[in-house]
Motif scaffolding. Structure first.
Motif, PDB file in Angstrom:
ATOM      1  N   MET A  27      35.085  52.554  35.718  1.00  0.00           N
ATOM      2  CA  MET A  27      35.052  51.831  36.879  1.00  0.00           C
ATOM      3  C   MET A  27      36.499  50.760  36.741  1.00  0.00           C
ATOM      4  O   MET A  27      36.503  50.141  35.737  1.00  0.00           O
ATOM      5  CB  MET A  27      33.886  51.049  37.266  1.00  0.00           C
ATOM      6  CG  MET A  27      32.576  51.808  37.463  1.00  0.00           C
ATOM      7  SD  MET A  27      32.906  52.898  38.901  1.00  0.00           S
ATOM      8  CE  MET A  27      31.793  54.403  38.362  1.00  0.00           C
ATOM      9  N   GLU A  28      37.276  50.541  37.879  1.00  0.00           N
ATOM     10  CA  GLU A  28      38.177  49.587  37.697  1.00  0.00           C
ATOM     11  C   GLU A  28      37.833  48.701  38.894  1.00  0.00           C
ATOM     12  O   GLU A  28      38.064  48.785  40.068  1.00  0.00           O
ATOM     13  CB  GLU A  28      39.601  50.223  38.239  1.00  0.00           C
ATOM     14  CG  GLU A  28      39.928  51.189  37.070  1.00  0.00           C
ATOM     15  CD  GLU A  28      41.203  52.039  37.258  1.00  0.00           C
ATOM     16  OE1 GLU A  28      41.665  51.809  38.278  1.00  0.00           O
ATOM     17  OE2 GLU A  28      41.647  52.764  36.482  1.00  0.00           O
ATOM     18  N   ILE A  29      37.261  47.501  38.441  1.00  0.00           N
ATOM     19  CA  ILE A  29      37.080  46.381  39.259  1.00  0.00           C
ATOM     20  C   ILE A  29      37.819  45.118  39.458  1.00  0.00           C
ATOM     21  O   ILE A  29      37.697  44.397  38.525  1.00  0.00           O
ATOM     22  CB  ILE A  29      35.594  45.898  39.062  1.00  0.00           C
ATOM     23  CG1 ILE A  29      34.596  47.170  38.631  1.00  0.00           C
ATOM     24  CG2 ILE A  29      34.801  45.331  40.045  1.00  0.00           C
ATOM     25  CD1 ILE A  29      33.254  46.846  38.039  1.00  0.00           C
ATOM     26  N   PRO A  30      38.677  44.997  40.346  1.00  0.00           N
ATOM     27  CA  PRO A  30      39.508  43.947  40.417  1.00  0.00           C
ATOM     28  C   PRO A  30      39.019  42.387  40.118  1.00  0.00           C
ATOM     29  O   PRO A  30      37.966  42.328  40.738  1.00  0.00           O
ATOM     30  CB  PRO A  30      40.495  43.961  41.767  1.00  0.00           C
ATOM     31  CG  PRO A  30      40.300  45.456  42.349  1.00  0.00           C
ATOM     32  CD  PRO A  30      38.689  45.523  41.421  1.00  0.00           C
ATOM     33  N   GLN A  31      39.738  41.683  39.294  1.00  0.00           N
ATOM     34  CA  GLN A  31      39.223  40.212  39.487  1.00  0.00           C
ATOM     35  C   GLN A  31      39.446  39.699  40.870  1.00  0.00           C
ATOM     36  O   GLN A  31      40.142  39.903  41.423  1.00  0.00           O
ATOM     37  CB  GLN A  31      40.076  39.554  38.216  1.00  0.00           C
ATOM     38  CG  GLN A  31      40.023  40.051  36.842  1.00  0.00           C
ATOM     39  CD  GLN A  31      40.515  38.974  35.824  1.00  0.00           C
ATOM     40  OE1 GLN A  31      41.503  38.326  36.247  1.00  0.00           O
ATOM     41  NE2 GLN A  31      40.553  39.458  34.504  1.00  0.00           N
ATOM     42  N   GLY A  32      38.277  38.594  40.972  1.00  0.00           N
ATOM     43  CA  GLY A  32      38.570  38.112  42.260  1.00  0.00           C
ATOM     44  C   GLY A  32      37.769  38.700  43.318  1.00  0.00           C
ATOM     45  O   GLY A  32      37.658  38.240  44.502  1.00  0.00           O
ATOM     46  N   CYS A  33      37.258  40.028  43.077  1.00  0.00           N
ATOM     47  CA  CYS A  33      36.506  40.577  44.133  1.00  0.00           C
ATOM     48  C   CYS A  33      35.083  40.465  44.045  1.00  0.00           C
ATOM     49  O   CYS A  33      34.527  40.115  42.951  1.00  0.00           O
ATOM     50  CB  CYS A  33      36.680  42.065  44.309  1.00  0.00           C
ATOM     51  SG  CYS A  33      35.882  43.308  43.275  1.00  0.00           S
ATOM     52  N   ILE A  34      34.346  40.675  45.072  1.00  0.00           N
ATOM     53  CA  ILE A  34      32.731  40.267  45.103  1.00  0.00           C
ATOM     54  C   ILE A  34      31.983  41.132  44.189  1.00  0.00           C
ATOM     55  O   ILE A  34      30.945  40.719  43.629  1.00  0.00           O
ATOM     56  CB  ILE A  34      32.193  40.196  46.811  1.00  0.00           C
ATOM     57  CG1 ILE A  34      30.999  39.735  46.692  1.00  0.00           C
ATOM     58  CG2 ILE A  34      32.144  41.906  46.952  1.00  0.00           C
ATOM     59  CD1 ILE A  34      30.422  39.319  48.312  1.00  0.00           C
ATOM     60  N   LEU A  35      32.536  42.209  43.619  1.00  0.00           N
ATOM     61  CA  LEU A  35      32.059  43.141  42.697  1.00  0.00           C
ATOM     62  C   LEU A  35      32.058  42.910  41.230  1.00  0.00           C
ATOM     63  O   LEU A  35      31.608  43.457  40.327  1.00  0.00           O
ATOM     64  CB  LEU A  35      32.370  44.479  43.048  1.00  0.00           C
ATOM     65  CG  LEU A  35      32.022  45.179  44.364  1.00  0.00           C
ATOM     66  CD1 LEU A  35      32.548  46.558  44.473  1.00  0.00           C
ATOM     67  CD2 LEU A  35      30.460  45.261  44.405  1.00  0.00           C
ATOM     68  N   ASN A  36      33.001  41.689  41.048  1.00  0.00           N
ATOM     69  CA  ASN A  36      33.463  41.336  39.548  1.00  0.00           C
ATOM     70  C   ASN A  36      33.264  39.785  39.432  1.00  0.00           C
ATOM     71  O   ASN A  36      34.032  39.208  39.294  1.00  0.00           O
ATOM     72  CB  ASN A  36      34.935  41.753  39.253  1.00  0.00           C
ATOM     73  CG  ASN A  36      35.194  41.709  37.954  1.00  0.00           C
ATOM     74  OD1 ASN A  36      34.260  41.335  37.069  1.00  0.00           O
ATOM     75  ND2 ASN A  36      36.323  42.233  37.492  1.00  0.00           N
ATOM     76  N   ALA A  37      32.032  39.268  39.783  1.00  0.00           N
ATOM     77  CA  ALA A  37      31.921  37.796  39.720  1.00  0.00           C
ATOM     78  C   ALA A  37      31.871  37.412  38.502  1.00  0.00           C
ATOM     79  O   ALA A  37      31.183  37.817  37.496  1.00  0.00           O
ATOM     80  CB  ALA A  37      30.512  37.676  40.561  1.00  0.00           C
ATOM     81  N   PRO A  38      32.747  36.290  37.986  1.00  0.00           N
ATOM     82  CA  PRO A  38      32.679  35.699  36.887  1.00  0.00           C
ATOM     83  C   PRO A  38      31.488  34.439  36.777  1.00  0.00           C
ATOM     84  O   PRO A  38      31.153  34.108  37.995  1.00  0.00           O
ATOM     85  CB  PRO A  38      34.071  35.093  36.830  1.00  0.00           C
ATOM     86  CG  PRO A  38      34.360  34.722  38.312  1.00  0.00           C
ATOM     87  CD  PRO A  38      33.384  35.885  39.143  1.00  0.00           C
ATOM     88  N   ARG A  39      31.370  33.912  35.477  1.00  0.00           N
ATOM     89  CA  ARG A  39      30.413  33.158  35.299  1.00  0.00           C
ATOM     90  C   ARG A  39      31.328  31.986  36.010  1.00  0.00           C
ATOM     91  O   ARG A  39      32.522  31.644  35.961  1.00  0.00           O
ATOM     92  CB  ARG A  39      30.334  32.651  33.979  1.00  0.00           C
ATOM     93  CG  ARG A  39      29.657  33.860  33.208  1.00  0.00           C
ATOM     94  CD  ARG A  39      29.356  33.345  31.620  1.00  0.00           C
ATOM     95  NE  ARG A  39      29.310  34.403  30.676  1.00  0.00           N
ATOM     96  CZ  ARG A  39      28.025  34.841  30.440  1.00  0.00           C
ATOM     97  NH1 ARG A  39      26.924  33.962  30.872  1.00  0.00           N
ATOM     98  NH2 ARG A  39      27.825  35.904  29.751  1.00  0.00           N
TER      99      ARG A  39
END
Length: 558
Positions: free
Chosen positions: A315-327
């Motif tokens: 999986m390549e999940i871009p930073q800042g998208c809703i599928l890659n939520a950071p703390r």
């Protein structure tokens, strides 16, 4: 090694594999029998599995949900990073609900337990369960950071050589609206791992196994070989799809570009909507969990789910998208978005292997968290304080050769909870729970039917719902000429048909009840090609109206 000896060893490995599945299934069933929360006991919202000493999942229980199983498959390595295997002792139990190290939100507890044989650590058991309450705002989308969503438990020991960590238990009891259930569930999670460890040692004694290394190697080798063989059958190329969610502040678009290589499948989520300010964000492990599950259902459904069979899916999940939520973004109801991912994966795979893919279904669970008593109504409360959640589902999408399933959870796989179980533990009444006519998307094979539910507090007292619903503005789509399933609806049972928001904390006023109309699954194929006998059956059962049958299917009553 002679041919006969090699064949015997292969048979023995298969027997050991079957025994391992029995071990982890007993692990899961122990949790179900001992759990305090109805979410585990009645719905089976859990996972259980066994891991080697490197944190690689060997086997999972048949009972369980992919969001838990596939996230848990990543989480054990995080436990080992903090507590290496050589430091563990018999009777130790480790726990966390860290959304980024475990299963995506604070309402899931993950427990890891070492198994010892003759004083030597031989494996690790892990499990996950959804609990009713972990404090904070409760399960709902209203939080603006994870710190508002409940008690955050880092990876810690809850039992040290069979001795409970009383400081830990003091904290969790003080931080929950349902302290008895929460503490009881933690004991249940530890007990089920102990049951698995006991059966594993018995198995290893029976087969005179000093370690699981050879069996693990055999499992991983066979799973890798079988998965790669299935991938190799697929047509190479890049396939794109997108799906829309109702979202919270604004609609959410999920996009995927799936590239099928000779030896792996890579999914790029570029173009997906950005992060939300509310708790519908998805931690990356949960995104990987459901995306992998959606691919595996189509590509390699018969291959056991373990570390090796999941590895070829990237999986390549871009930073800042809703599928890659950071703390520390809020993630409490990450399932509302995350459970749409299998439909998104099937949208891509439909272009490669259309005969193996379902139409879209209701996807995300309709599991209303209900709350009442003084915490809602203050001194005017007419019922005792309660906090409960009940799991329900709309219809699944039509299959190429069969209709969709009615009121059945896919992709989560959890069971619909009996209304009696909820009514037994909270002052609520389910006045209506029935299949929703004309909700199934039409097609050569139709979608599954949704449900209609009417819920009130005892005496029609005031109570609250923390709405976490989807597929209202964006109903499940059909495929290959099949029609869309009916959209969901959330409101009150009053004469005006008052509409409620699909997400967020809302009061159901005294004298009123919560009315839910769950979405139906999409259909597949031209409705005019449907077997007339099946149309007649649905009309006679009251599931399809005569008017809809005439208009959509060309049905003529005899």
């Amino acid at each position: 090694m002679s041919k006969e000896t090699g064949a015997l060893a292969q048979i023995q490995r298969q027997i050991q594999w079957n025994r391992l599945i029995a071990v982890v299934e007993e692990q899961a069933q122990t949790m179900i029998r001992t759990a305090f929360s109805t979410t585990v006991r009645e719905a089976g919202d859990l996972s259980a599995g066994i891991f080697d000493l490197e944190g690689r999942m060997l086997a999972q229980a048949v009972t369980g949900t992919p969001g838990h199983v596939n996230s848990m498959a990543e989480s054990v390595a995080h436990f080992l990073a903090k507590f290496p295997a050589h430091t563990m002792q018999p009777g130790d139990h480790y726990i966390t609900n860290d959304p980024w190290l475990a299963t995506g939100h604070l309402h899931d507890l993950t427990v890891v337990t070492p198994a010892f044989r003759n004083g030597k650590i031989v494996g690790l058991f892990a499990n996950t369960a959804h609990i009713i309450d972990i404090g904070g705002l409760g399960m709902g989308p209203e939080g603006r950071s994870v710190f508002e969503e409940g008690l955050y438990i880092p990876i810690v020991k809850c039992f040290d050589r069979n001795v409970p960590n009383e400081t830990f238990f003091d904290f969790i009891r003080a931080g929950s609206r349902t302290p008895v259930e929460l503490e009881g569930d933690i004991y249940s999670l530890c007990a089920c791992n102990d049951a698995g460890a006991k059966r594993l040692v018995e198995m290893m004694d029976e087969f005179a196994m000093d370690s699981l290394d050879e069996l693990a190697h055999s499992i991983f080798e066979a799973s890798t070989r079988a998965t790669l063989a299935e991938i190799a059958k697929l047509p190479r190329g890049t396939y794109r799809a997108e799906i829309r969610s109702d979202g919270y502040e604004a609609p959410v678009t999920l996009k995927a570009a799936m590239t099928i290589h000779a030896d792996r499948i890579v999914v790029d989520f570029a173009g997906t909507s950005g992060l939300s300010n509310r708790g519908i964000n998805v931690p990356p492990a949960y995104c990987r969990a459901y995306a992998c599950f959606g691919i595996k259902c189509v590509v390699a459904p018969e291959v056991p789910n373990n570390w090796a069979s999941l590895r070829p899916f990237e999986m390549e999940i871009p930073q800042g998208c809703i599928l890659n939520a950071p703390r520390p973004y809020p993630v409490s109801v990450r399932h509302v978005i995350g459970q749409l991912l299998p439909d998104l994966m099937m949208g891509c795979l439909h272009q490669a292997v259309p005969h193996r893919v379902n139409a879209e279904g209701s996807s995300a669970l309709w599991n209303p968290p209900l709350r009442g008593g003084s915490q809602v109504s203050g001194p005017a409360a007419e019922v005792e304080d309660f906090e409960i959640i009940t799991f329900n589902s709309g219809g699944t999408g039509a299959r190429p050769g069969k209709d969709g399933l009615d009121g059945t959870a896919f992709p989560s796989g959890v069971r619909t909870m009996p209304v009696e179980a909820t009514e037994n533990v909270a002052p609520v009444i389910f006045w209506k729970k029935e299949l929703r006519p004309d909700s199934a998307g039409p097609g050569r094979t139709r979608g599954g039917f949704g449900q209609v539910m009417e819920i009130g507090a005892k005496g029609d007292a005031e109570f609250a719902v923390n709405a976490i619903f989807d597929r209202v503005a964006n109903p499940p789509k059909g495929r290959d000429g099949g029609g869309d399933g009916a959209a969901g609806w959330v409101g009150l049972n009053d004469a005006n048909g008052t509409v409620l928001r699909t997400k967020g904390f809302q009061i159901i006023p005294k004298g009123r009840r919560l009315l839910l109309k769950l979405p139906g699954g999409g259909g597949m194929g031209n409705p005019k090609e449907r077997d007339p006998a099946l149309v007649r059956r649905d009309v006679e059962d009251g599931l399809v109206s005569e008017e809809a049958a005439r208009r959509i299917y060309g049905y003529a009553a005899e």
